[in-house]
Design an enzyme around this catalytic site. Structure first.
Site, PDB file in Angstrom:
ATOM      1  CE1 TYR A  53      -3.612  -2.377   5.161  1.00 23.33           C
ATOM      2  CE2 TYR A  53      -3.481  -0.092   4.426  1.00 23.33           C
ATOM      3  CZ  TYR A  53      -3.561  -1.443   4.143  1.00 23.33           C
ATOM      4  OH  TYR A  53      -3.586  -1.856   2.848  1.00 23.33           O
ATOM      5  CB  THR A  68      -0.882   0.018   1.269  1.00 19.31           C
ATOM      6  OG1 THR A  68      -1.467   1.314   1.413  1.00 19.31           O
ATOM      7  CG2 THR A  68      -0.085  -0.262   2.531  1.00 19.31           C
TER       8      THR A  68
END
Ligand code: UDP
Length: 335
Positions: free
Chosen positions: A144, A120
């Site tokens: 995350y 990501t």
């Protein structure tokens, strides 16, 4: 005719994983979807085979890899909500990091050493207000992003120590849906901009909240790089091809190099649907940087990747077609 190579797709019942299963199948591979259906959808599994299992179950993974003679793994199974990761980091580190360690152990036991990671743009943290390149420092600002960055570091150590080759694909904002509208973005709760705006338009919420209009951007709302999920899937198949040719992999941005603000997205949705999105300005969401836009050059050079479906009208058109199917409009609420 030779037997198609099997590719294990963890999280293959999710949004991006299911699109990758389709792309793999179309490219002549045999996708084996491994998913515990905690957030995935049984009816997204339309290509290849399904194995129900958790990534923390190393024995089951090892058995599956052996039983299907798996040539490579694409790893999507992960929790991915930034806000939730801030509130409950343990959930993220246990599933994302420990779960991936379990998968890597099973792969080494089974003699499989080709890996594509769903990573990501969140690994970069508070990026500078320019295109983000892979040479920029990774300083994630939420659990995350940290969990994905930890996995990337594990993979880089594995590459050096064991010749375990991996591509870490750092997505910017995944969006859009397969043109067939049989798979798409569907989460509960839904936190992402495009689906939330569409749900507000359909009457599922009284209005759409713009999280902050006081950013240092031309219209004050935050800017992101939206990439169509079909393009993401194509990039995974390109990475797989390189791994099969013996490439050692590395980390790559998957984005377009072009950013759109929240207000520009809302305007594009209004243009596609012919109706303005009911909206209200709210405070900024904690952890949201002003601007995240990828420098797509490295993926272009090494993966030969070009985003072909990521123009804004295509993203919005395919997302809307899917949303109409997934969330039938509450026309009474709109009246
Ligand atoms: N956003 C918003 N309202 C929403 C959801 C998102 O204004 O209901 C904004 C969010 O603050 C960010 C952008 O839209 O600037 C994209 O957010 P999303 O959650 O879709 O993806 P992220 O960039 O956080 O991964």
């Amino acid at each position: 005719m030779s037997k198609p190579l099997s590719v294990l797709v963890t999280g293959g019942a999710g949004y991006i994983g299911s699109h990758c299963c389709k792309a793999l199948s179309e490219a002549g591979f045999h996708p084996v979807c491994y998913d515990n259906l905690s957030t995935g959808h049984r009816d997204f599994i339309k290509w290849g085979q399904f194995v129900s299992g958790d990534i923390r179950d190393t024995d089951r993974l090892r058995d599956t890899l052996r039983a299907h003679d798996v040539a490579a793994v694409m790893h999507f199974a992960a929790f991915s909500l930034v806000g939730e990761s801030v509130a409950d980091p343990q959930k993220y580190y246990l599933n994302n990091v420990v779960g991936t360690a379990s998968l890597l152990q099973a792969m080494r036991d089974a003699g499989c050493s080709r890996f594509v990671l769903s990573s990501t743009g969140a690994v970069y943290g508070n990026a500078a207000s320019r295109l983000i390149s892979e040479t920029d420092r990774c300083e994630p600002i939420n659990p995350y992003g940290s969990s994905k960055w930890m996995i990337e570091q594990i993979l880089s150590d594995f590459r050096r120590a064991y010749g375990f080759n991996s591509f870490c694909l750092r997505y910017f904002n995944a969006s859009g849906a397969d043109p067939s509208a049989v798979i798409g973005e569907f989460r509960d709760p839904e936190t992402h901009l495009i689906p939330r705006a569409m749900m507000a338009l359909q009457g599922y919420a009284p209005d759409f909240s713009i999280f902050g209009d006081d950013y240092d951007t031309p219209d004050g709302t935050a800017i992101r790089d939206y990439i169509h999920v079909t393009d993401l899937a194509a990039a995974h198949v390109l990475a797989l091809g390189l791994l099969l040719d013996g490439h050692e992999g590395g980390s790559f941005n998957l984005g377009t190099g072009k950013g759109f603000s929240v207000r520009e997205i809302l305007a594009a949705i209004a243009a596609e649907t012919g109706r303005p999105v009911p909206q209200a300005v709210k405070p900024r969401r904690p952890g949201d940087p002003a601007m995240l836009v990828a420098d797509p050059q490295r993926a272009r050079e090494v993966l030969k990747f070009e985003a072909r479906h990521s123009d804004l009208p295509t993203i919005i058109r395919t997302a809307w077609a899917w949303h109409l199917r997934a969330h039938p409009a509450r026309t009474s609420a709109l009246a």
